[in-house]
Structure formats: structure tokens, C-alpha cells
Design a protein around this motif. Structure first.
Motif, mmCIF file in Angstrom:
data_model
loop_
_atom_site.group_PDB
_atom_site.id
_atom_site.type_symbol
_atom_site.label_atom_id
_atom_site.label_comp_id
_atom_site.label_asym_id
_atom_site.label_seq_id
_atom_site.Cartn_x
_atom_site.Cartn_y
_atom_site.Cartn_z
ATOM 1 N N GLU A 1 -29.313 -37.543 23.872
ATOM 2 C CA GLU A 1 -29.025 -37.733 25.394
ATOM 3 C C GLU A 1 -29.583 -36.650 26.539
ATOM 4 O O GLU A 1 -30.053 -37.359 27.363
ATOM 5 N N VAL A 2 -29.971 -35.537 26.206
ATOM 6 C CA VAL A 2 -30.517 -34.784 26.880
ATOM 7 C C VAL A 2 -32.037 -35.293 27.051
ATOM 8 O O VAL A 2 -32.585 -35.447 28.176
ATOM 9 N N GLU A 3 -32.543 -35.613 25.829
ATOM 10 C CA GLU A 3 -34.194 -36.126 25.893
ATOM 11 C C GLU A 3 -34.347 -37.229 26.579
ATOM 12 O O GLU A 3 -35.321 -37.651 27.429
ATOM 13 N N LEU A 4 -33.402 -38.138 26.670
ATOM 14 C CA LEU A 4 -33.313 -39.573 27.159
ATOM 15 C C LEU A 4 -33.295 -39.252 28.750
ATOM 16 O O LEU A 4 -33.791 -39.798 29.557
ATOM 17 N N ALA A 5 -32.326 -38.366 29.055
ATOM 18 C CA ALA A 5 -32.126 -37.985 30.665
ATOM 19 C C ALA A 5 -33.323 -37.354 31.220
ATOM 20 O O ALA A 5 -33.718 -37.875 32.156
ATOM 21 N N ARG A 6 -33.978 -36.396 30.491
ATOM 22 C CA ARG A 6 -35.457 -35.847 31.098
ATOM 23 C C ARG A 6 -36.283 -37.272 31.264
ATOM 24 O O ARG A 6 -37.036 -36.899 32.068
ATOM 25 N N LEU A 7 -36.410 -38.019 30.290
ATOM 26 C CA LEU A 7 -37.386 -39.196 30.117
ATOM 27 C C LEU A 7 -37.327 -39.884 31.393
ATOM 28 O O LEU A 7 -38.226 -40.231 32.296
ATOM 29 N N GLY B 1 -32.074 -28.931 32.399
ATOM 30 C CA GLY B 1 -32.478 -27.555 32.100
ATOM 31 C C GLY B 1 -30.995 -26.882 31.614
ATOM 32 O O GLY B 1 -31.066 -26.221 30.678
ATOM 33 N N THR B 2 -30.002 -26.955 32.240
ATOM 34 C CA THR B 2 -28.746 -26.235 31.893
ATOM 35 C C THR B 2 -28.231 -26.884 30.455
ATOM 36 O O THR B 2 -27.835 -26.115 29.605
ATOM 37 N N ALA B 3 -28.381 -28.344 30.324
ATOM 38 C CA ALA B 3 -28.094 -28.699 29.084
ATOM 39 C C ALA B 3 -28.936 -28.240 27.863
ATOM 40 O O ALA B 3 -28.406 -28.084 26.690
ATOM 41 N N ALA C 1 -27.594 -40.105 34.020
ATOM 42 C CA ALA C 1 -27.602 -39.877 32.678
ATOM 43 C C ALA C 1 -27.748 -38.226 32.417
ATOM 44 O O ALA C 1 -27.045 -37.812 31.497
ATOM 45 N N ALA C 2 -28.134 -37.620 33.384
ATOM 46 C CA ALA C 2 -28.329 -36.083 33.154
ATOM 47 C C ALA C 2 -26.889 -35.526 33.312
ATOM 48 O O ALA C 2 -26.420 -34.450 32.854
ATOM 49 N N GLY C 3 -26.092 -35.737 34.467
ATOM 50 C CA GLY C 3 -24.775 -35.431 34.441
ATOM 51 C C GLY C 3 -24.094 -35.745 33.208
ATOM 52 O O GLY C 3 -23.110 -34.953 32.766
ATOM 53 N N GLU C 4 -24.115 -36.835 32.703
ATOM 54 C CA GLU C 4 -23.252 -37.080 31.217
ATOM 55 C C GLU C 4 -23.930 -36.201 30.213
ATOM 56 O O GLU C 4 -23.077 -35.545 29.410
ATOM 57 N N ALA C 5 -25.196 -36.133 30.097
ATOM 58 C CA ALA C 5 -25.533 -35.132 29.218
ATOM 59 C C ALA C 5 -25.378 -33.756 29.415
ATOM 60 O O ALA C 5 -24.974 -33.109 28.301
ATOM 61 N N VAL C 6 -25.252 -33.310 30.323
ATOM 62 C CA VAL C 6 -25.084 -31.735 30.545
ATOM 63 C C VAL C 6 -23.735 -31.397 30.331
ATOM 64 O O VAL C 6 -23.393 -30.602 29.616
ATOM 65 N N ALA C 7 -22.615 -32.427 30.785
ATOM 66 C CA ALA C 7 -21.265 -32.281 30.499
ATOM 67 C C ALA C 7 -20.955 -32.386 28.891
ATOM 68 O O ALA C 7 -20.270 -31.577 28.322
ATOM 69 N N GLN D 1 -22.229 -31.617 8.725
ATOM 70 C CA GLN D 1 -22.490 -32.648 9.668
ATOM 71 C C GLN D 1 -21.593 -32.720 10.986
ATOM 72 O O GLN D 1 -21.749 -33.182 11.817
ATOM 73 N N GLY D 2 -20.286 -32.397 10.713
ATOM 74 C CA GLY D 2 -19.462 -32.215 11.768
ATOM 75 C C GLY D 2 -19.900 -31.062 12.791
ATOM 76 O O GLY D 2 -19.563 -31.435 14.063
ATOM 77 N N ILE D 3 -20.782 -30.304 12.366
ATOM 78 C CA ILE D 3 -21.415 -29.703 13.612
ATOM 79 C C ILE D 3 -22.936 -30.150 13.951
ATOM 80 O O ILE D 3 -23.283 -30.287 15.259
ATOM 81 N N SER D 4 -23.595 -30.618 13.073
ATOM 82 C CA SER D 4 -25.093 -30.904 13.124
ATOM 83 C C SER D 4 -25.152 -32.362 13.850
ATOM 84 O O SER D 4 -26.233 -32.490 14.684
ATOM 85 N N HIS D 5 -24.329 -33.221 13.655
ATOM 86 C CA HIS D 5 -24.454 -34.595 14.359
ATOM 87 C C HIS D 5 -23.938 -34.418 15.571
ATOM 88 O O HIS D 5 -24.697 -35.325 16.633
ATOM 89 N N PRO D 6 -22.928 -34.010 16.163
ATOM 90 C CA PRO D 6 -22.719 -33.920 17.421
ATOM 91 C C PRO D 6 -23.833 -33.117 18.441
ATOM 92 O O PRO D 6 -24.121 -33.559 19.397
ATOM 93 N N LEU D 7 -24.439 -32.240 17.822
ATOM 94 C CA LEU D 7 -25.514 -31.469 18.353
ATOM 95 C C LEU D 7 -26.728 -32.243 18.435
ATOM 96 O O LEU D 7 -27.452 -32.154 19.428
ATOM 97 N N ALA D 8 -26.892 -33.046 17.230
ATOM 98 C CA ALA D 8 -28.190 -33.929 17.556
ATOM 99 C C ALA D 8 -27.926 -35.104 18.226
ATOM 100 O O ALA D 8 -28.815 -35.406 19.171
ATOM 101 N N LYS D 9 -26.588 -35.375 18.586
ATOM 102 C CA LYS D 9 -26.462 -36.447 19.557
ATOM 103 C C LYS D 9 -26.663 -36.266 20.901
ATOM 104 O O LYS D 9 -27.272 -36.655 21.695
ATOM 105 N N VAL D 10 -26.399 -34.782 21.172
ATOM 106 C CA VAL D 10 -26.448 -34.464 22.532
ATOM 107 C C VAL D 10 -27.897 -34.014 22.942
ATOM 108 O O VAL D 10 -28.258 -34.355 24.165
ATOM 109 N N HIS D 11 -28.675 -33.795 21.929
ATOM 110 C CA HIS D 11 -30.072 -33.522 22.129
ATOM 111 C C HIS D 11 -30.850 -34.759 22.475
ATOM 112 O O HIS D 11 -31.439 -34.847 23.321
#
Length: 379
Positions: A284-290, A245-247, A317-323, A272-282
Motif C-alpha cells: 500500500e505504501v509503494e502504491l501511494a508513493r507511485l 515517508g512516515t509510513a 492513498a498516502a493517508g490510508e497507507a500511513v495510518a 504469517q500473522g505478522i508477515s502478511h500484514p506487514l507485506a500488505k502495508v508495504h
């Protein structure tokens, strides 16, 4: 197997998200910085039934499972209001009492969990034991019709708000769980000075021959080990939910900023220097949620052993994703990411804590290596 939540769960998420938005991160942050509690939020959540969604209906709850409570926890965190005591009181303590308590104990405690009028802390960690629960030194012994508790616990959350503490202690036959009123004679507490910006405080507790009635031990004394594991799986599931949720909140803040912040006549989110890192964490967050939802589904279906593996993986997974999410959100904002106005810097320590508590990432990797991969132990 369905990978889509039920319509009832989705409706619950929407309702809680709308409720949480009425308070929001600014409310939560202001309370935390001023040393106040989020009492209004907790009480209203209790009256609306959100804190008691997993309490059996016969005791005033919603009759749902840990997956429903985890959804509430996640949506409140995504709204900027991560309630740490939700991980402890209705998740660990209420679950243990609902599964193992006597009829009298259930009638005494569960209605308060259901409507939020009761808060109970949970105490297992000790100064000299850390993650090694086999070396706990807090003891409880019979003395006539009473129990006598002696020892110490540390990093216990929210004791100043709680009515009682569910304490893991050791007797001759193994661990037992004991309900100790926070006003009990012989119980003293010392606040740990933390750099976390959170309404919930951390304490070291000392039990100096605390005398407790015969019904203080939850259920049967010989079920203590089962009770501990019954509480730790929900703890990991709820910790993962609060982290995801915090992530989500951090990613949402970063995406909003990347859409509106314009440099050289284009939004920074177009780069892409901004969009790709944000897409990556998104991702990771969705995988942790699943994985968190899988762990909750296994637990609610009674598959405790499988749920233990999934809950640990979800917590990792959630700890890594939120960090990663909070770090990237700050980076997206540049210098603005460290200002109070954007509300990200205060999330940094909290997000980092998700890799440490309630169980460290290293101990989770040990668990996976030994139990999932059947590798030999090093300790």
C-alpha cells in the motif's frame, strides 16, 4: 512514460536520507516533546540546498520541480524528521510566488525560500468555512495605496516560526493572496492546544484591519483563484510525501523488530500473522508513493488539471497507507509498541492526521466522485 526516477532524483534521495539519519527520530521527538523547534535541522537543510530544490536557479534555488522537493520531504520523514513547514513554506508559498509574483516580489522572497532563511505560513481555513472555500469571510479591500485585511483563520501551522503568512482573502472580484508579515500591527494569534507531538504549533489568527502596502497582493489581483489551485496541488503532493515517508519509517521499525524478536525459538516475522500484514502495508505504501510521483510529474509538466486529480488520489492513498502502517507497526511490537523506547506511539496521532489534513479523505472522495466519475453533487 517512465516509472523509474531519474539518476539525479535517486542521488538526491540518497543524500537527503544520509543527512536526515544524522538527526533521526530521537532528535526530532526530543525537540517536539520539550517544546523546542528543529531549527538546526532546518538551517542545515537550507544551507545544503535541500529546501530550495524547486526554486528557480536565478533566485538561488536548484531549478527543479515539486517532485524533487517532495523527494526531500519524503526522505526526511523516512529518517524520522517530518518537517511540516516544508509542505507550507517552500512548496505552497514559494511555488505561488514563483509562478504568479511580480519580478519585485520574486526578488524579495524567493532567495530566502531557496536557502531556508525565510519561512512563510499559509492561511486558507476559517472557523466557519472548513472545507468550503466558497464561504471564506476574510476580506481585503483597497484604501488608497494600501490594502486593508480583516477576518480570521484557524489551524494555521508554524506561525510562531514564520516571517510572514500567505493569506487567502476575498475582494469584490474573488479571492486574492496577500503576504502578511507576522509582526504586522492588527495581527494577533492564539495557539490551539493540540495533543500532537510535533515541533510545529497550530494557531487561530485574527486580522483586525491590518494595513498592508500595495505590493502585498501576489501578482495580479484577478489571478487569485489560479494561485489558490497552484498552491493546493503541491500541498497535497507534499502531504502525501510526508505521509509515505512516515509510513516507510513505521514499516522499517516493524520489520526490524519482527526479525529479531524471538518467540518459541523463531523470529515472529516468520509467522504469517505478522508477515502478511506487514507485506500488505508495504504494498500500500509503494502504491501511494507511485501515485505521488505521478502527481508530481503531471504538475511539473504543467498539466494542472490532471495533476489535481492525481494529487488528491495520492493524498488519499498516502493517508490510508500511513495510518495502516503505523497501526500495524504498533501491533507487531505488542506492548512495546506503546513505549517511548520504540518511538511508535508518538507517530499514531500524526499518522491519523494524514487522513484529515490538509484535506479530509471524505472531501477527496467527493472530488473523485464528481470529477473523475462525473457523478452528481450532493451539496
Amino acid at each position: 512514460m517512465s516509472f523509474v526516477e531519474s539518476e539525479e532524483r535517486i542521488a538526491l534521495r540518497r543524500a537527503v536520507a544520509e543527512f536526515g539519519a544524522g538527526y533521526g527520530h530521537e532528535y526530532f521527538d526530543a525537540k517536539a516533546r520539550s517544546g523546542q523547534k528543529t531549527t538546526e535541522l532546518w538551517e542545515e537543510a537550507g544551507k545544503l540546498g535541500y529546501l530550495g530544490v524547486a526554486v528557480p536557479e536565478e533566485y538561488g534555488g536548484g531549478g527543479g520541480g515539486i517532485g524533487d522537493l517532495a523527494a526531500v520531504c519524503e526522505e526526511l520523514a523516512a529518517a524520522g524528521c517530518p518537517l511540516l513547514l516544508m509542505v507550507v513554506s517552500p512548496a505552497i508559498c514559494a511555488t505561488v510566488i514563483a509562478r504568479f509574483g511580480t519580478d519585485e516580489q520574486k526578488a524579495k522572497w524567493l532567495p530566502g525560500f531557496a536557502d531556508g532563511t525565510l519561512k512563510m505560513a499559509f492561511a486558507i481555513t476559517e472557523p466557519d468555512a472548513g472545507s468550503n472555500a466558497h464561504k471564506l469571510k476574510t476580506t481585503v479591500r483597497r484604501d488608497g495605496d494600501e490594502w486593508v485585511l480583516k477576518g480570521a483563520k484557524t489551524y494555521i501551522s508554524g506561525v510562531d516560526e514564520a516571517d510572514a503568512v500567505l493569506v487567502v482573502a476575498i475582494q469584490r472580484t474573488g479571492p486574492v493572496l496577500v503576504v502578511v508579515p507576522t509582526a504586522a500591527e492588527g495581527l494577533t494569534r492564539h495557539e490551539i492546544d493540540m495533543d500532537l507531538i510535533a515541533p510545529e504549533k497550530q494557531f487561530t489568527l485574527f486580522f483586525d484591519d491590518v494595513r498592508l502596502p500595495s505590493d502585498a497582493v501576489v501578482g495580479s489581483p484577478d489571478q487569485g483563484l489560479q494561485q489558490v489551485f497552484a498552491g493546493l496541488n503541491p500541498e497535497r503532493i507534499m502531504g502525501a510525501s510526508m505521509a509515505t515517508g512516515t509510513a516507510r519509517l513505521a514499516v522499517a521499525k516493524a520489520v526490524a523488530y519482527a526479525r529479531q524478536r524471538t518467540v518459541w525459538e523463531s523470529p515472529i516475522g516468520a509467522h504469517q500473522g505478522i508477515s502478511h500484514p506487514l507485506a500488505k502495508v508495504h504494498v500500500e505504501v509503494e502504491l501511494a508513493r507511485l501515485m505521488t510521483q505521478k502527481a508530481a510529474a503531471l504538475y511539473d509538466s504543467g498539466r494542472d488539471r490532471d495533476a489535481g486529480e492525481a494529487a488528491n488520489m495520492a493524498k488519499y492513498a498516502a493517508g490510508e497507507a500511513v495510518a495502516a502502517a503505523v497501526d500495524q507497526a504498533i501491533q507487531t511490537h505488542g506492548g512495546n509498541g506503546l513505549t517511548r523506547e520504540y518511538g511508535l506511539a508518538s507517530m499514531l496521532a500524526t499518522s491519523r492526521l494524514s487522513r484529515i489534513a490538509p484535506v479530509s479523505r471524505e472531501m477527496i472522495l467527493n472530488f473523485v466522485a464528481q470529477n473523475s466519475l462525473k457523478l452528481p453533487r450532493s451539496y
